[in-house]
Design a protein around this motif. Structure first.
Motif, PDB file in Angstrom:
ATOM      1  N   ASP A 162      11.585  24.212 -14.451  1.00 56.24           N
ATOM      2  CA  ASP A 162      12.708  24.945 -13.857  1.00 56.24           C
ATOM      3  C   ASP A 162      13.887  25.007 -14.816  1.00 56.24           C
ATOM      4  N   GLU A 207       7.693  31.766 -10.772  1.00 53.89           N
ATOM      5  CA  GLU A 207       8.427  32.599 -11.719  1.00 53.89           C
ATOM      6  C   GLU A 207       8.082  34.080 -11.531  1.00 53.89           C
ATOM      7  N   PRO A 220      13.815  27.915  -7.380  1.00 54.12           N
ATOM      8  CA  PRO A 220      13.424  27.043  -8.487  1.00 54.12           C
ATOM      9  C   PRO A 220      11.953  27.223  -8.822  1.00 54.12           C
ATOM     10  N   ASP A 251      11.271  18.410 -13.128  1.00 54.76           N
ATOM     11  CA  ASP A 251      12.214  19.530 -13.109  1.00 54.76           C
ATOM     12  C   ASP A 251      12.185  20.345 -14.389  1.00 54.76           C
ATOM     13  N   LEU A 257      16.791  22.003  -9.442  1.00 51.60           N
ATOM     14  CA  LEU A 257      15.533  22.117  -8.709  1.00 51.60           C
ATOM     15  C   LEU A 257      15.654  21.631  -7.271  1.00 51.60           C
ATOM     16  N   PRO A 291       4.499  26.539 -11.244  1.00 53.87           N
ATOM     17  CA  PRO A 291       5.695  27.174 -11.804  1.00 53.87           C
ATOM     18  C   PRO A 291       5.505  28.631 -12.179  1.00 53.87           C
TER      19      PRO A 291
END
Length: 449
Positions: free
Chosen positions: A373, A173, A163, A370, A154, A169
């Motif tokens: 990730d 993604e 990341p 993290d 990350l 997130p």
């Protein structure tokens, strides 16, 4: 020519260049045990090679460090908050946890961290740092040879291998496909606009008489001489926008706590039936485990599968367990994971590395930091499925595990990844890189050329 050495703590043979000079090496690391363990592994490897090794870390880990025969120096801020459930809940907030850690924990203690690190490196030849905020200032002020490290992908903040930043997130993604042409300027802009968070660091630079810099220490605090990436190429490989002086070592595995063997009752359970599903959370996340273990036991019962719960804290023990589910406070993962049918965990990088090495498929429930990730990376490898903490119910966990265990591609790919990782020795690679650096001409190290 090399000299073969063996460390019983690491269980690995380490090759040391013949005639390598003995050095005094200081490792700095703070955070959870998962953050500390990679540095203990490399520190023990350097000690086996004949170097004097000091681990500068939170005082709450003094007994653990000294029990390994390593030197200890205290460095603030302390990490004892990890044992407090309310504090952990605040710092494990998915979107705001990392920012809170920086603003409320690391940066307010920067003067103390600098003073402690400066004292720890007195008479040392080499400084190896995990969190580089104070270490970089000490290296610039003293001229000591300095190596920075990153033990989770990350924090390379790569536009070429985007990341999943915990602030959003799912957004990262979904938009990874936009590539470095889009994300390069976005990340560069983010680093510029978040420099205000590091005001205490810039103020301390001025106080120390160091020259001004445009670097953002929260994202650009790499040693100009050597950066160690303490994880496997299978998790993240070198990218064009990583520092060119980066060496990927593989995971430096430290998996030693108490007896090297599994508890006798656990061994009997493993021997008495088919491989179980193993459920566990890291030492930090398990402080606030919530309903994870109760729901895990219920999911195993729905599947009709044997299961092992590794609790880390006795308070996590469910009241009523099905006959085919057992619970233990601790077990050595490197011994347990290869005997599992599948592994369910939180996605911490240390646990993820051990699960990858075991060759077993995994279900990952990321919580913070993290972990989203890491979870996305093992999913892209084809060795894992991912479930959110909010959706972690017995029925959904059972459904995810059913797919993981019945679709042969997961197990086959997990074995392939593990086979490739067997050629990696994170401790040996890290020690070799450090010794090669230590052998360089000292003035060149101070200049960073």
């Amino acid at each position: 020519m090399t000299i073969g050495l063996r460390d019983d703590n690491l269980g690995a043979r380490i090759e040391r260049p013949a005639g390598a000079a003995r050095r005094r090496v200081v490792f700095t690391a703070i955070g959870s045990l998962g953050d500390l363990h990679p540095y203990l592994a490399v520190a023990l490897g350097m000690q086996v090679r004949g170097h004097e090794v000091i681990v500068a870390t939170s005082r709450c880990y003094q007994e653990k460090v000294e029990s390994l025969g390593l030197g200890f120096r205290p460095v603030r801020p302390d990490s004892d908050w990890i044992a407090d459930r309310q504090t952990m809940r605040r710092y494990m907030d998915l979107r705001r946890g990392l920012i809170r850690l920086a603003r409320e924990w690391a940066l307010p203690s920067l003067h103390d961290s600098y003073a402690d690190t400066l004292a720890a490196v007195e008479g040392a030849d080499l400084l190896v740092s995990q969190v580089s905020l104070a270490a970089r200032l000490v290296a610039e002020k003293t001229g000591i040879a300095w190596v920075s490290t990153i033990h989770m992908p990350l924090f390379f903040f790569s536009a070429c291998d985007l990341p999943l930043l915990p602030i959003a997130p799912k957004v990262f993604e979904r938009l990874r496909f936009l590539g470095p042409a889009f994300w390069g300027p976005v990340l560069a802009f983010s680093k510029r606009t978040t420099r205000f968070l590091a005001r205490p660091w810039y103020a301390l630079r001025t106080e120390l008489g160091l020259p001004p810099t445009d670097d953002n220490p929260l994202g650009d605090c790499h040693s100009p001489r050597l950066v160690l990436a303490l994880f496997s190429k299978m998790l993240a490989d070198r990218q064009p926008d990583w520092p060119p002086q980066t060496v990927i070592t593989g995971f430096p595995i430290y998996d030693r706590h108490g007896s090297a063997e599994l508890p006798p009752d656990l061994l009997r359970f493993l021997d008495d039936g088919p491989p179980p599903i193993v459920f566990t959370l890291g030492t930090a996340v398990s402080v606030d485990a919530g309903s994870f273990y109760e729901h895990s036991a219920a999911a195993a019962r729905l599947l009709g599968r044997r299961a092992v719960l590794i609790l880390n804290h006795p308070a996590n023990r469910p009241r009523d367990l099905p006959a085919e589910v057992v619970a233990f406070d601790y077990a050595r993962f490197s011994a347990l994971f290869p005997r599992a049918a599948a592994i369910v965990h939180h996605g911490g990088v240390g646990t993820t590395g051990l699960a990858m090495r075991s060759g077993r498929p995994m279900l990952v429930m990321p919580v913070a930091w993290d972990q989203p990730d890491n979870a996305a990376r093992v999913r892209r490898l084809g060795i894992a499925r991912v479930i959110s903490r909010r959706r972690y119910t017995p029925q959904r966990v059972a459904a995810e595990l059913r797919q993981l265990l019945t679709e042969p591609g997961y197990a086959q790919r997990a074995q392939q990844v593990a086979e490739q990782m067997r050629h990696e020795d994170g401790v040996e690679a890290a020690c070799n890189a450090l010794e090669n650096l230590s052998a360089a001409e000292p003035a060149a190290l101070a200049r960073g050329d």
